[in-house]
Design an enzyme around this catalytic site. Structure first.
Site, PDB file in Angstrom:
ATOM      1  N   GLU A   1       0.825  -1.286   0.020  1.00 44.35           N
ATOM      2  CA  GLU A   1       0.209   0.055  -0.006  1.00 44.35           C
ATOM      3  C   GLU A   1       0.796   1.139  -0.028  1.00 44.35           C
ATOM      4  O   GLU A   1       1.795   1.174   0.550  1.00 44.35           O
ATOM      5  CB  GLU A   1      -0.960   0.157   1.175  1.00 44.35           C
ATOM      6  CG  GLU A   1      -1.783  -1.175   1.244  1.00 44.35           C
ATOM      7  CD  GLU A   1      -2.486  -1.350   2.527  1.00 44.35           C
ATOM      8  OE1 GLU A   1      -3.792  -1.627   2.432  1.00 44.35           O
ATOM      9  OE2 GLU A   1      -1.903  -0.947   3.599  1.00 44.35           O
TER      10      GLU A   1
ATOM     11  N   LYS B   1       3.528   6.750   3.123  1.00 48.06           N
ATOM     12  CA  LYS B   1       4.165   5.616   3.459  1.00 48.06           C
ATOM     13  C   LYS B   1       4.040   4.536   2.743  1.00 48.06           C
ATOM     14  O   LYS B   1       2.735   4.454   1.803  1.00 48.06           O
ATOM     15  CB  LYS B   1       3.555   5.229   5.026  1.00 48.06           C
ATOM     16  CG  LYS B   1       4.011   3.924   5.460  1.00 48.06           C
ATOM     17  CD  LYS B   1       3.733   3.675   7.018  1.00 48.06           C
ATOM     18  CE  LYS B   1       2.457   3.298   7.212  1.00 48.06           C
ATOM     19  NZ  LYS B   1       1.875   2.846   8.718  1.00 48.06           N
TER      20      LYS B   1
ATOM     21  N   THR C   1       4.820  -9.343   9.152  1.00 50.22           N
ATOM     22  CA  THR C   1       3.350  -9.027   8.515  1.00 50.22           C
ATOM     23  C   THR C   1       3.628  -7.749   7.982  1.00 50.22           C
ATOM     24  O   THR C   1       2.989  -7.510   7.119  1.00 50.22           O
ATOM     25  CB  THR C   1       2.226  -9.252   9.417  1.00 50.22           C
ATOM     26  OG1 THR C   1       2.577 -10.815   9.906  1.00 50.22           O
ATOM     27  CG2 THR C   1       1.039  -9.030   8.931  1.00 50.22           C
TER      28      THR C   1
ATOM     29  N   GLN D   1       2.634  -5.967  16.968  1.00 49.31           N
ATOM     30  CA  GLN D   1       2.061  -4.677  17.449  1.00 49.31           C
ATOM     31  C   GLN D   1       1.567  -4.910  18.973  1.00 49.31           C
ATOM     32  O   GLN D   1       1.374  -3.692  19.506  1.00 49.31           O
ATOM     33  CB  GLN D   1       0.659  -4.268  16.848  1.00 49.31           C
ATOM     34  CG  GLN D   1       0.591  -4.399  15.157  1.00 49.31           C
ATOM     35  CD  GLN D   1       1.670  -3.223  14.611  1.00 49.31           C
ATOM     36  OE1 GLN D   1       1.739  -2.272  15.074  1.00 49.31           O
ATOM     37  NE2 GLN D   1       2.515  -3.950  13.725  1.00 49.31           N
TER      38      GLN D   1
ATOM     39  N   VAL E   1      -8.061  -3.498  15.610  1.00 47.85           N
ATOM     40  CA  VAL E   1      -6.841  -2.820  14.967  1.00 47.85           C
ATOM     41  C   VAL E   1      -6.571  -3.853  13.832  1.00 47.85           C
ATOM     42  O   VAL E   1      -6.080  -3.478  12.744  1.00 47.85           O
ATOM     43  CB  VAL E   1      -5.611  -2.536  15.802  1.00 47.85           C
ATOM     44  CG1 VAL E   1      -4.623  -2.397  15.173  1.00 47.85           C
ATOM     45  CG2 VAL E   1      -6.056  -1.648  17.099  1.00 47.85           C
ATOM     46  N   GLY E   2      -6.930  -5.022  13.943  1.00 45.27           N
ATOM     47  CA  GLY E   2      -6.258  -6.050  12.888  1.00 45.27           C
ATOM     48  C   GLY E   2      -7.010  -6.105  11.744  1.00 45.27           C
ATOM     49  O   GLY E   2      -6.384  -6.597  10.648  1.00 45.27           O
ATOM     50  N   GLY E   3      -8.430  -5.884  11.564  1.00 44.33           N
ATOM     51  CA  GLY E   3      -9.189  -5.773  10.468  1.00 44.33           C
ATOM     52  C   GLY E   3      -8.787  -4.605   9.338  1.00 44.33           C
ATOM     53  O   GLY E   3      -9.422  -3.375  10.038  1.00 44.33           O
ATOM     54  N   ASP E   4      -8.122  -4.715   8.508  1.00 49.65           N
ATOM     55  CA  ASP E   4      -7.681  -3.470   7.877  1.00 49.65           C
ATOM     56  C   ASP E   4      -7.552  -3.640   6.532  1.00 49.65           C
ATOM     57  O   ASP E   4      -6.860  -2.848   5.774  1.00 49.65           O
ATOM     58  CB  ASP E   4      -6.353  -3.089   8.453  1.00 49.65           C
ATOM     59  CG  ASP E   4      -5.239  -3.821   8.440  1.00 49.65           C
ATOM     60  OD1 ASP E   4      -5.450  -5.174   7.986  1.00 49.65           O
ATOM     61  OD2 ASP E   4      -4.094  -3.555   8.867  1.00 49.65           O
TER      62      ASP E   4
ATOM     63  N   VAL F   1      -8.265   1.258  10.975  1.00 49.25           N
ATOM     64  CA  VAL F   1      -7.582   0.432   9.680  1.00 49.25           C
ATOM     65  C   VAL F   1      -6.096   0.850   9.483  1.00 49.25           C
ATOM     66  O   VAL F   1      -5.404   0.669   8.703  1.00 49.25           O
ATOM     67  CB  VAL F   1      -8.504   0.699   8.472  1.00 49.25           C
ATOM     68  CG1 VAL F   1      -9.835   0.038   8.607  1.00 49.25           C
ATOM     69  CG2 VAL F   1      -8.559   2.218   8.097  1.00 49.25           C
TER      70      VAL F   1
ATOM     71  N   LYS G   1      19.251  24.224 -13.915  1.00 47.87           N
ATOM     72  CA  LYS G   1      18.940  23.861 -15.098  1.00 47.87           C
ATOM     73  C   LYS G   1      19.995  22.951 -15.620  1.00 47.87           C
ATOM     74  O   LYS G   1      19.959  22.165 -16.812  1.00 47.87           O
ATOM     75  CB  LYS G   1      18.706  24.853 -15.960  1.00 47.87           C
ATOM     76  CG  LYS G   1      17.574  25.663 -15.735  1.00 47.87           C
ATOM     77  CD  LYS G   1      17.301  26.841 -16.804  1.00 47.87           C
ATOM     78  CE  LYS G   1      16.024  27.584 -16.271  1.00 47.87           C
ATOM     79  NZ  LYS G   1      15.481  28.513 -17.167  1.00 47.87           N
TER      80      LYS G   1
HETATM   81  P1  NAD Z   1       1.910 -10.500  13.693  1.00 50.25           P
HETATM   82  O1  NAD Z   1       1.606 -11.331  12.413  1.00 50.25           O
HETATM   83  O2  NAD Z   1       3.260  -9.994  14.003  1.00 50.25           O
HETATM   84  O3  NAD Z   1       0.663 -10.803  14.779  1.00 50.25           O
HETATM   85  C1  NAD Z   1      -0.544 -11.520  14.591  1.00 50.25           C
HETATM   86  C2  NAD Z   1      -0.882 -12.280  15.555  1.00 50.25           C
HETATM   87  O4  NAD Z   1      -2.181 -12.655  15.443  1.00 50.25           O
HETATM   88  C3  NAD Z   1       0.012 -13.626  15.600  1.00 50.25           C
HETATM   89  O5  NAD Z   1       0.610 -14.050  16.752  1.00 50.25           O
HETATM   90  C4  NAD Z   1      -1.223 -14.507  15.390  1.00 50.25           C
HETATM   91  O6  NAD Z   1      -0.805 -15.843  15.717  1.00 50.25           O
HETATM   92  C5  NAD Z   1      -2.179 -13.922  15.859  1.00 50.25           C
HETATM   93  N1  NAD Z   1      -3.718 -14.534  15.516  1.00 50.25           N
HETATM   94  C6  NAD Z   1      -4.246 -14.725  14.186  1.00 50.25           C
HETATM   95  N2  NAD Z   1      -5.000 -15.240  14.198  1.00 50.25           N
HETATM   96  C7  NAD Z   1      -5.795 -15.272  15.314  1.00 50.25           C
HETATM   97  C8  NAD Z   1      -6.905 -15.567  16.235  1.00 50.25           C
HETATM   98  N3  NAD Z   1      -7.884 -15.770  15.717  1.00 50.25           N
HETATM   99  N4  NAD Z   1      -7.065 -15.359  17.652  1.00 50.25           N
HETATM  100  C9  NAD Z   1      -5.757 -14.893  18.310  1.00 50.25           C
HETATM  101  N5  NAD Z   1      -4.744 -14.539  17.496  1.00 50.25           N
HETATM  102  C10 NAD Z   1      -4.515 -14.809  16.333  1.00 50.25           C
HETATM  103  O7  NAD Z   1       0.914  -8.963  13.064  1.00 50.25           O
HETATM  104  P2  NAD Z   1       1.001  -7.599  13.618  1.00 50.25           P
HETATM  105  O8  NAD Z   1       2.065  -6.829  13.214  1.00 50.25           O
HETATM  106  O9  NAD Z   1       1.075  -7.725  15.131  1.00 50.25           O
HETATM  107  O10 NAD Z   1      -0.166  -6.990  13.134  1.00 50.25           O
HETATM  108  C11 NAD Z   1      -1.480  -7.390  13.623  1.00 50.25           C
HETATM  109  C12 NAD Z   1      -2.727  -6.833  12.713  1.00 50.25           C
HETATM  110  O11 NAD Z   1      -2.773  -5.460  12.832  1.00 50.25           O
HETATM  111  C13 NAD Z   1      -2.475  -7.190  11.104  1.00 50.25           C
HETATM  112  O12 NAD Z   1      -3.705  -7.608  10.700  1.00 50.25           O
HETATM  113  C14 NAD Z   1      -2.044  -5.773  10.603  1.00 50.25           C
HETATM  114  O13 NAD Z   1      -2.641  -5.647   9.317  1.00 50.25           O
HETATM  115  C15 NAD Z   1      -2.817  -4.853  11.641  1.00 50.25           C
HETATM  116  N6  NAD Z   1      -2.176  -3.787  11.677  1.00 50.25           N
HETATM  117  C16 NAD Z   1      -3.277  -2.600  11.877  1.00 50.25           C
HETATM  118  C17 NAD Z   1      -3.091  -1.329  12.031  1.00 50.25           C
HETATM  119  C18 NAD Z   1      -3.911  -0.120  12.045  1.00 50.25           C
HETATM  120  O14 NAD Z   1      -3.483   1.046  12.038  1.00 50.25           O
HETATM  121  N7  NAD Z   1      -5.300  -0.465  12.154  1.00 50.25           N
HETATM  122  C19 NAD Z   1      -1.413  -1.004  12.104  1.00 50.25           C
HETATM  123  C20 NAD Z   1      -0.460  -2.054  12.027  1.00 50.25           C
HETATM  124  C21 NAD Z   1      -0.998  -3.328  11.797  1.00 50.25           C
END
Ligand code: NAD
Length: 344
Positions: free
Chosen positions: A63, A76, A91, A147, A232-235, A301, A337
């Site tokens: 992205e 970024k 990731t 994170q 945070v993770g759904g993005d 996101v 120039k």
């Molecule tokens: P990462 O891969 O280091 O860690 C993700 C963790 O989630 C892993 O340890 C994995 O085992 C765990 N996991 C997966 N499915 C799971 C479930 N069903 N239940 C419990 N744990 C589960 O990734 P990260 O860098 O920590 O990023 C995490 C998420 O945050 C990513 O989806 C990333 O895209 C997102 N993110 C969002 C933002 C934002 O601004 N919203 C910023 C950064 C990252």
């Protein structure tokens, strides 16, 4: 005569950023970043905003996240590949640039992997400061990867969270989190056996999992009156964490609605599903007037403005504390120039 030394791009690479963050503590940078985020979110209408451009594959996304006001522009580059840890890549990895709008000159180039974790934690904490119940003490932290420590530190140091209930499908990720933060004073980390166990009785649920699918991490039975959910993770399209019923249980706040409709938890909802952009709350300078039982949901996101804020903060720090190296990335010429003159 041009002073060529002053016309260089300040560059902070990963080792330099690592050294700086270790010396001052990530939690202090998270704390310093919140006023920058609040300033920038309060100036929402000064910015030219677009949803990020995304290059998708079956296993991930690459992205570009641009934004600017009349003076400063930033972007970024970042990826999101949930399967990467299996191949020893992270990731999420990023780099970012801050430029002067009046000339286009690149002012500051920086690593943005560590600092994305910092800005994401600071944004989560900022949102919770305005949306969560007052004085929250307990948080569930679901997903204990890269994170997670930053989220934990931000919520502990800035918001006063004292107990964090941790769960990851990979128990070694939870062990890593607990070991990394074992010396943090007055913070109790509790390892849980399920998401449901972790969420029981907490004030805030933070979900920060990575899976390239519409996962259902949080179901309605886990959500109690008065909770704040920091999702945070759904993005990404096809990558979410909350059961759609959960979104009906409370008020939903987003960063930039056009981007969140594509990438956020609300991608499952109809166009008329009501959300509030968080800047509307930030600009008031005070928390929402929430009822004790009210449920709030921050559908995060990650928006370009948050990268703009951390780049602005780090550029200020770099200049004040002489961090990073001035680099010649673009030509500055006595005769602007005469580009070919460089080659003669
Ligand atoms: P990462 O891969 O280091 O860690 C993700 C963790 O989630 C892993 O340890 C994995 O085992 C765990 N996991 C997966 N499915 C799971 C479930 N069903 N239940 C419990 N744990 C589960 O990734 P990260 O860098 O920590 O990023 C995490 C998420 O945050 C990513 O989806 C990333 O895209 C997102 N993110 C969002 C933002 C934002 O601004 N919203 C910023 C950064 C990252």
């Amino acid at each position: 005569m041009l002073n060529l030394e002053t016309l260089k791009t300040r560059y902070i690479d990963l080792p330099t950023m690592t050294k700086y963050l270790k010396s001052v503590g990530s939690e202090n940078v998270i704390s310093r970043l919140i006023p920058y985020l609040e300033d920038d979110y309060s100036r929402w209408n000064d910015f030219h905003k677009i949803p990020r451009t995304a290059h998708h594959s079956d296993i991930g996304v690459l992205e570009l996240m641009p934004i600017g006001d009349s003076k400063t522009y930033s972007f970024k580059y970042v990826n999101g590949h949930p399967g990467n840890p299996k191949h020893n890549f992270l990731t999420v990895m990023g780099i970012g640039l801050l430029a002067d709008v009046s000339t286009g000159f690149p002012l500051f180039l920086s690593e943005l992997t560590l600092t994305t974790a910092i800005r994401t934690a600071a944004t989560s904490v900022m949102a919770a400061k305005y949306l969560a119940k007052p004085n929250p003490k307990k948080m569930a932290l679901i997903g204990n990867g890269c994170q997670s420590e930053f989220q934990a530190l931000g919520f502990h140091h800035v918001l006063g969270i004292e107990e964090i209930y941790c769960y990851d499908v990979d128990p070694s990720a939870t062990d890593k989190l607990m070991n990394n933060l074992k010396d943090v004073k007055n913070l109790k980390l509790i390892k849980c056996n399920s998401t449901k166990e972790a969420c029981k009785g907490v004030d805030i649920i933070t979900t920060v999992t990575a899976d390239k699918k519409n996962a259902i991490i949080i179901t309605p039975d886990m959500v109690e009156p008065g909770m704040h959910i920091n999702g945070v993770g759904g993005d990404c399209p096809g990558k979410t964490e909350l059961h759609s019923e959960v979104l009906h249980m409370g008020d939903v706040y987003v960063e930039f609605e056009p981007q969140s409709r594509i990438e956020g938890e609300i991608q499952h909802m109809s166009k008329d599903f009501k959300v509030t952009e968080i800047w509307n709350i930030i600009k008031t300078g005070k928390p929402i007037d929430r009822k004790p039982d009210e449920i709030t949901i921050f559908d995060s996101v990650g928006f370009a403005l948050e990268d703009f804020s951390i780049l602005r903060l780090m550029y200020d720090i770099a200049k004040d504390e002489n961090i990073g190296v001035p680099q010649s990335l673009v030509p500055i010429l006595e005769n602007p120039k005469n580009l070919y003159g460089l080659l003669r």
